[in-house]
Design a protein around this motif. Sequence first.
Motif, short mmCIF file in Angstrom:
data_model
loop_
_atom_site.label_atom_id
_atom_site.label_comp_id
_atom_site.label_asym_id
_atom_site.label_seq_id
_atom_site.Cartn_x
_atom_site.Cartn_y
_atom_site.Cartn_z
N ALA A 131 48.92 43.41 35.13
CA ALA A 131 47.54 44.09 34.02
C ALA A 131 47.35 42.66 33.14
N PHE A 132 48.20 41.90 32.83
CA PHE A 132 48.44 40.65 32.45
C PHE A 132 46.67 39.24 32.59
N MET A 133 47.07 39.37 34.02
CA MET A 133 46.87 38.55 35.04
C MET A 133 45.49 38.26 35.83
N ASN A 134 44.85 40.04 35.55
CA ASN A 134 43.68 40.24 36.91
C ASN A 134 42.67 40.12 35.21
N ARG A 135 41.68 39.58 35.85
CA ARG A 135 40.57 40.49 35.23
C ARG A 135 39.69 41.56 35.16
N ILE A 136 39.63 42.48 35.36
CA ILE A 136 38.37 43.40 35.74
C ILE A 136 36.79 42.57 35.62
N PRO A 137 36.34 41.92 37.18
CA PRO A 137 35.16 42.17 37.58
C PRO A 137 34.04 42.93 36.74
N GLY A 138 32.97 42.69 35.99
CA GLY A 138 31.83 43.45 35.58
C GLY A 138 32.38 43.69 34.28
N ASP A 139 30.80 44.80 33.76
CA ASP A 139 31.03 45.48 32.58
C ASP A 139 32.62 45.89 31.79
N ASP A 140 33.13 46.50 33.09
CA ASP A 140 34.61 47.45 33.12
C ASP A 140 35.90 46.24 32.44
N VAL A 141 35.31 45.22 32.07
CA VAL A 141 36.88 44.04 31.19
C VAL A 141 37.20 44.72 30.17
N PRO A 142 37.81 44.90 29.59
CA PRO A 142 38.56 45.64 28.51
C PRO A 142 38.65 44.70 27.50
#
Length: 341
Positions: free
Chosen positions: A109-120
């Motif tokens: 989770a430190f390394m992977n950006r969630i695509p789209g509008d769900d970026v924390p």
Amino acid sequence: MSPKLFSQSSAPWLARLTIVLAFVSRTLQADSDPVETPTPIPTSVSDVTDVFNVMSGTEKGGCDAYDVNEWFHNAWFFASEANDALMDARNAKARGVTDADSQDEVIAAFMNRIPGDDVPWIFCDSTSAVAAKWSDVALTAGTGAVDAEGRKIQEVYAVLYEENWLKRNRDIKQEKNKAERAKLPRPFIPFWVDALKAYRYAETGDYCSKNYKRNMAGTDDNFQPTTITFCPKNWKSVHYKEIHEFPATLEEEGVSINEFTIEGLTFFHEMFHNALLNKHTPDTAYSIGEITRAVELEDGEFISQEEAIANPESWTLFALAWYLGHRYPDYTFASTESKLK
């Protein structure tokens, strides 16, 4: 389950090497089929903005006054320390460790950006959320425009209103036993978060204000995107901003491990909630006594082994203890104070 805005992180950090031993013992005894040893995590990490949306500015939860990137890098470092410990345990016994698998998810989770509008999102105080009344005219999610039909929040979000406000108030009113009544969920009100153009729901009050000065941070994963709200103004017990400020050497025995508290540990703690969800990472205990079963929890029971493993603060203490044992190799941290080996 009714939405719950925050998973509270409110205690100072202490640690004992017994935490490490307890986890390693527990994981090595796990009855499971062998799994592959995880690939060591990278030796460098991204910028925090490569993984999170960070609120800019100094108002409405803005983080410009704080070095969030330093928190992020130090939190990643502690994740790598915990990962090293688990890899050592795996290699020593050459068998799978099911309880360690969740740690891999936190590191990922430190390394992977969630695509789209769900970026924390990361906020640096709770003023990002402005309290509203259920009877207020609703704002439209996604735009912030006033509801075209003039409907109230309680009408637009009728189910949330029933579950979070009406039902909770009824339950509290009907419970005659004071002790049992105190255990019931508190009624939630809506909070408008302009950065998200959406409502969130929580108890009345400013989460990070002086009235809630024990709160260190909170994670909301009930709606997308997930948010992490830090309360750095409440971090009075933190001694260091980053790892490189730790003393180069340790000159004496009796140094409390509490002297090594650091901002990045709060980030690391919240990453468990962010990566594994609050329902899988309940904050059962914060103090070392509670985690090691030396002290009862508030309900009079002792924490179970399973609860300790799922408890995020256990992992922050685990990582800190493991690191200090390597940083100062002449000393052991088997108690809360340094002792020569």
